[in-house]
Design a protein around this motif. Structure first.
Motif, PDB file in Angstrom:
ATOM      1  N   ALA A 139       8.328  -2.813  12.010  1.00  0.00           N
ATOM      2  CA  ALA A 139       9.317  -2.573  10.962  1.00  0.00           C
ATOM      3  C   ALA A 139       9.389  -3.741   9.998  1.00  0.00           C
ATOM      4  N   GLU A 140       9.271  -4.967  10.531  1.00  0.00           N
ATOM      5  CA  GLU A 140       9.326  -6.139   9.663  1.00  0.00           C
ATOM      6  C   GLU A 140       8.145  -6.196   8.719  1.00  0.00           C
ATOM      7  N   GLU A 141       7.009  -5.544   9.104  1.00  0.00           N
ATOM      8  CA  GLU A 141       5.820  -5.585   8.252  1.00  0.00           C
ATOM      9  C   GLU A 141       6.038  -4.893   6.919  1.00  0.00           C
ATOM     10  N   ILE A 142       6.968  -3.949   6.860  1.00  0.00           N
ATOM     11  CA  ILE A 142       7.223  -3.288   5.585  1.00  0.00           C
ATOM     12  C   ILE A 142       8.395  -3.945   4.858  1.00  0.00           C
ATOM     13  N   ILE A 175      -2.299  10.554   7.236  1.00  0.00           N
ATOM     14  CA  ILE A 175      -3.099   9.337   7.070  1.00  0.00           C
ATOM     15  C   ILE A 175      -3.647   8.937   8.433  1.00  0.00           C
ATOM     16  N   ARG A 176      -4.957   8.874   8.520  1.00  0.00           N
ATOM     17  CA  ARG A 176      -5.594   8.513   9.792  1.00  0.00           C
ATOM     18  C   ARG A 176      -6.480   7.302   9.586  1.00  0.00           C
ATOM     19  N   LYS A 177      -6.314   6.312  10.446  1.00  0.00           N
ATOM     20  CA  LYS A 177      -7.090   5.076  10.335  1.00  0.00           C
ATOM     21  C   LYS A 177      -8.574   5.343  10.465  1.00  0.00           C
ATOM     22  N   GLU A 178      -8.920   6.248  11.405  1.00  0.00           N
ATOM     23  CA  GLU A 178     -10.335   6.507  11.653  1.00  0.00           C
ATOM     24  C   GLU A 178     -11.001   7.228  10.482  1.00  0.00           C
ATOM     25  N   ALA A 179     -10.183   7.783   9.570  1.00  0.00           N
ATOM     26  CA  ALA A 179     -10.742   8.476   8.413  1.00  0.00           C
ATOM     27  C   ALA A 179     -11.127   7.521   7.299  1.00  0.00           C
ATOM     28  N   ILE A 193       4.551   9.235   2.188  1.00  0.00           N
ATOM     29  CA  ILE A 193       5.715   9.534   3.019  1.00  0.00           C
ATOM     30  C   ILE A 193       5.667   8.598   4.213  1.00  0.00           C
ATOM     31  N   LEU A 194       6.691   7.765   4.336  1.00  0.00           N
ATOM     32  CA  LEU A 194       6.733   6.728   5.372  1.00  0.00           C
ATOM     33  C   LEU A 194       8.128   6.682   5.969  1.00  0.00           C
ATOM     34  N   LEU A 231       6.529  -6.141  -0.607  1.00  0.00           N
ATOM     35  CA  LEU A 231       5.689  -6.370   0.558  1.00  0.00           C
ATOM     36  C   LEU A 231       4.231  -6.465   0.164  1.00  0.00           C
ATOM     37  N   LEU A 232       3.440  -6.919   1.125  1.00  0.00           N
ATOM     38  CA  LEU A 232       2.011  -7.043   0.892  1.00  0.00           C
ATOM     39  C   LEU A 232       1.330  -5.689   1.050  1.00  0.00           C
ATOM     40  N   LEU A 233       0.250  -5.528   0.329  1.00  0.00           N
ATOM     41  CA  LEU A 233      -0.513  -4.290   0.380  1.00  0.00           C
ATOM     42  C   LEU A 233      -0.986  -4.005   1.800  1.00  0.00           C
ATOM     43  N   ARG A 234      -1.492  -5.044   2.493  1.00  0.00           N
ATOM     44  CA  ARG A 234      -1.997  -4.842   3.854  1.00  0.00           C
ATOM     45  C   ARG A 234      -0.860  -4.473   4.810  1.00  0.00           C
ATOM     46  N   SER A 235       0.377  -4.942   4.520  1.00  0.00           N
ATOM     47  CA  SER A 235       1.516  -4.595   5.373  1.00  0.00           C
ATOM     48  C   SER A 235       1.874  -3.129   5.229  1.00  0.00           C
ATOM     49  N   LEU A 236       1.818  -2.623   4.000  1.00  0.00           N
ATOM     50  CA  LEU A 236       2.082  -1.194   3.798  1.00  0.00           C
ATOM     51  C   LEU A 236       1.006  -0.360   4.471  1.00  0.00           C
ATOM     52  N   GLN A 237      -0.241  -0.810   4.383  1.00  0.00           N
ATOM     53  CA  GLN A 237      -1.325  -0.078   5.035  1.00  0.00           C
ATOM     54  C   GLN A 237      -1.085  -0.009   6.548  1.00  0.00           C
ATOM     55  N   ARG A 238      -0.724  -1.143   7.164  1.00  0.00           N
ATOM     56  CA  ARG A 238      -0.467  -1.154   8.606  1.00  0.00           C
ATOM     57  C   ARG A 238       0.702  -0.237   8.964  1.00  0.00           C
ATOM     58  N   ALA A 239       1.754  -0.272   8.135  1.00  0.00           N
ATOM     59  CA  ALA A 239       2.919   0.564   8.410  1.00  0.00           C
ATOM     60  C   ALA A 239       2.553   2.046   8.339  1.00  0.00           C
ATOM     61  N   LEU A 240       1.705   2.409   7.396  1.00  0.00           N
ATOM     62  CA  LEU A 240       1.263   3.810   7.281  1.00  0.00           C
ATOM     63  C   LEU A 240       0.413   4.208   8.482  1.00  0.00           C
ATOM     64  N   TYR A 241      -0.406   3.270   8.983  1.00  0.00           N
ATOM     65  CA  TYR A 241      -1.204   3.542  10.175  1.00  0.00           C
ATOM     66  C   TYR A 241      -0.309   3.781  11.393  1.00  0.00           C
ATOM     67  N   LYS A 242       0.724   2.941  11.552  1.00  0.00           N
ATOM     68  CA  LYS A 242       1.534   2.972  12.766  1.00  0.00           C
ATOM     69  C   LYS A 242       2.510   4.136  12.792  1.00  0.00           C
ATOM     70  N   ASP A 243       2.881   4.645  11.622  1.00  0.00           N
ATOM     71  CA  ASP A 243       3.767   5.797  11.563  1.00  0.00           C
ATOM     72  C   ASP A 243       2.935   7.071  11.725  1.00  0.00           C
ATOM     73  N   GLU A 244       3.065   7.721  12.864  1.00  0.00           N
ATOM     74  CA  GLU A 244       2.252   8.905  13.147  1.00  0.00           C
ATOM     75  C   GLU A 244       2.579  10.066  12.217  1.00  0.00           C
ATOM     76  N   THR A 245       3.733   9.995  11.545  1.00  0.00           N
ATOM     77  CA  THR A 245       4.119  11.086  10.643  1.00  0.00           C
ATOM     78  C   THR A 245       3.842  10.736   9.178  1.00  0.00           C
ATOM     79  N   SER A 246       3.244   9.575   8.904  1.00  0.00           N
ATOM     80  CA  SER A 246       3.000   9.183   7.518  1.00  0.00           C
ATOM     81  C   SER A 246       2.009  10.124   6.856  1.00  0.00           C
ATOM     82  N   ARG A 247       2.198  10.318   5.557  1.00  0.00           N
ATOM     83  CA  ARG A 247       1.332  11.226   4.812  1.00  0.00           C
ATOM     84  C   ARG A 247       1.103  10.674   3.408  1.00  0.00           C
ATOM     85  N   ARG A 248       0.041  11.140   2.807  1.00  0.00           N
ATOM     86  CA  ARG A 248      -0.272  10.771   1.433  1.00  0.00           C
ATOM     87  C   ARG A 248      -0.005  11.979   0.544  1.00  0.00           C
ATOM     88  N   VAL A 249       0.631  11.743  -0.603  1.00  0.00           N
ATOM     89  CA  VAL A 249       0.936  12.820  -1.538  1.00  0.00           C
ATOM     90  C   VAL A 249      -0.165  12.862  -2.591  1.00  0.00           C
TER      91      VAL A 249
END
Length: 404
Positions: A139-142, A175-179, A193-194, A231-249
């Protein structure tokens, strides 16, 4: 070395008229000790975060507990008097007293007010239904979200994007990391969506080198609940990875170009086809596995290539069908232009003569590996193909803004 007096010494001093007074430290009650210990936890929070704890459902549960506790301490004069000597940070001095009951309240009761129950063995450090340290770190990463002062200027954007999603003009994709979701896929003006909130990337600063050697940038992200974070760009990326419900519009202009399965009310629009030539042209022979024709047809692919050896478009040679992708509800002409734009840097420069000896330059053949074509098709599926081009030097799809 200090000398301790014995009973005999005390008696002798008493005969001489000297009173021996034993200096005793004022004992504190258990309640006072607990109040001081609780205030020290608040002080550690202020030292770590540079601000007093704040209320809010989006705050960490411990911050919410500290904020309620601080309100209670500020509201009780006896607590203020007790804590003033310890308040080197001015946490109490600058406070506006908040009315509240005079009775003492335990951390367990505070947590109950906050909606957190089931405390293991009455130990405040062993909470159930509370996020783990790893979750808190995520949570602190975002970053700490704050109230967006100019949210009124962004609110129409959120209303419009929600309307687009509801009407199908925009779609959302997991959003899937492996993709292969990269930091460079996060750009100014995009929506995600985060944590159940729509997040809008309002600003992206200039890129800089992070301590790990990778490029990074500072973002201003606005959320649909009226808050924002820096926040940092890499922090938002990590937060999107960790949120299993995150999505890209998706962008409204892209939309779902085609899907793997058609619904009952979908109309077939055609097929993307990938061909490999059987020509004995020296250029084709030398790079046969890399040279592909990419096209879109509204008819049957087999019929389209039936007379390939008589058609200069097919290099006057038979062809082999390598891959096909069925389309639904799509403008074939527009899609073909997008595909050819993406692979234009790898367009095959070849000239042949037709049956009458006239020079012909075919325009739909490209020097590109099949796996990259498949990747492009996937990006068409999830509506992220806009802004990408093929880089022959690295054999990768890259965003045009990332090219040197």
């Amino acid at each position: 070395m200090a000398k301790e007096f014995t009973d005999e010494d005390d008696a002798l001093l008493a005969e001489l008229g000297v009173e021996v007074e034993t200096k005793k430290e004022a004992a504190r009650t258990p309640r006072e000790e607990r109040i001081i210990a609780g205030f020290e936890e608040i002080q550690r929070f202020v030292t770590e975060h540079g601000r007093p704890p704040q209320h809010g459902e989006d705050r960490d549960i411990f911050e919410r507990l500290y904020s309620v506790r601080l309100d209670r301490l500020r509201a009780q004069p006896d607590c203020l008097a007790l804590l003033q000597p310890f308040d080197h940070q001015g946490i109490l001095a600058d406070a506006i007293l908040v009315p509240g009951p005079d009775e003492d309240i335990s951390d367990e009761e505070l947590l109950s007010q906050l909606g957190v129950d089931d405390i293991a063995q009455n130990d405040i450090t062993e909470l159930r239904h509370v996020r783990s340290t790893a979750d808190k770190r995520a949570a602190e990463e975002i970053a700490n979200r704050e109230r967006c002062e100019d949210f009124d200027s962004f609110k129409p954007l959120f209303n419009a994007v929600q309307k687009d999603i509801d009407s199908g003009v925009r779609i959302t994709r997991p959003i899937r990391k492996e993709a292969g979701f990269l930091k460079t896929d996060i750009r100014s003006g995009e929506f995600f969506i985060l944590g159940g909130q729509v997040a809008y990337v309002a600003e992206v600063s200039d890129f800089f080198k992070a301590p790990n050697g990778e490029s990074d940038a500072r973002l201003r992200v606005i959320y649909s609940n009226g808050t924002e974070s820096n926040l940092l760009l890499r922090s938002l990326q990590r937060a999107l990875y960790k949120d299993e419900t995150s999505r890209r519009v998706s962008e409204p202009s892209a939309g779902p170009l085609f899907t793997g399965e058609n619904e009952d009310n979908d109309l077939a629009s055609g097929t993307i086809y990938v061909l490999r030539s059987k020509s004995d042209n020296p250029i084709v022979t030398a790079h046969r596995d890399l040279i592909h024709k990419i096209g879109v047809t509204g008819g049957d692919v087999a019929k389209r290539i039936a007379n390939a050896k008589l058609d200069p478009t097919f290099l006057l040679a038979d062809v082999e069908v390598i891959a096909t992708y069925k389309l639904f509800n799509i403008c074939r002409t527009k899609l073909e232009k997008i595909i050819h734009r993406v692979f234009d840097p790898a367009r095959l420069d070849i000239q042949i003569e037709d049956r009458f000896g006239n020079p012909v330059i075919p325009r739909e053949w490209f020097l590109v590996p099949l796996f990259v074509i498949n990747e492009a098709v996937e990006k068409i599926k999830d509506s992220t193909i806009i802004g990408y081009m093929y880089d022959p030097a690295t054999s990768r799809l890259m965003r045009t803004k990332d090219w040197a």
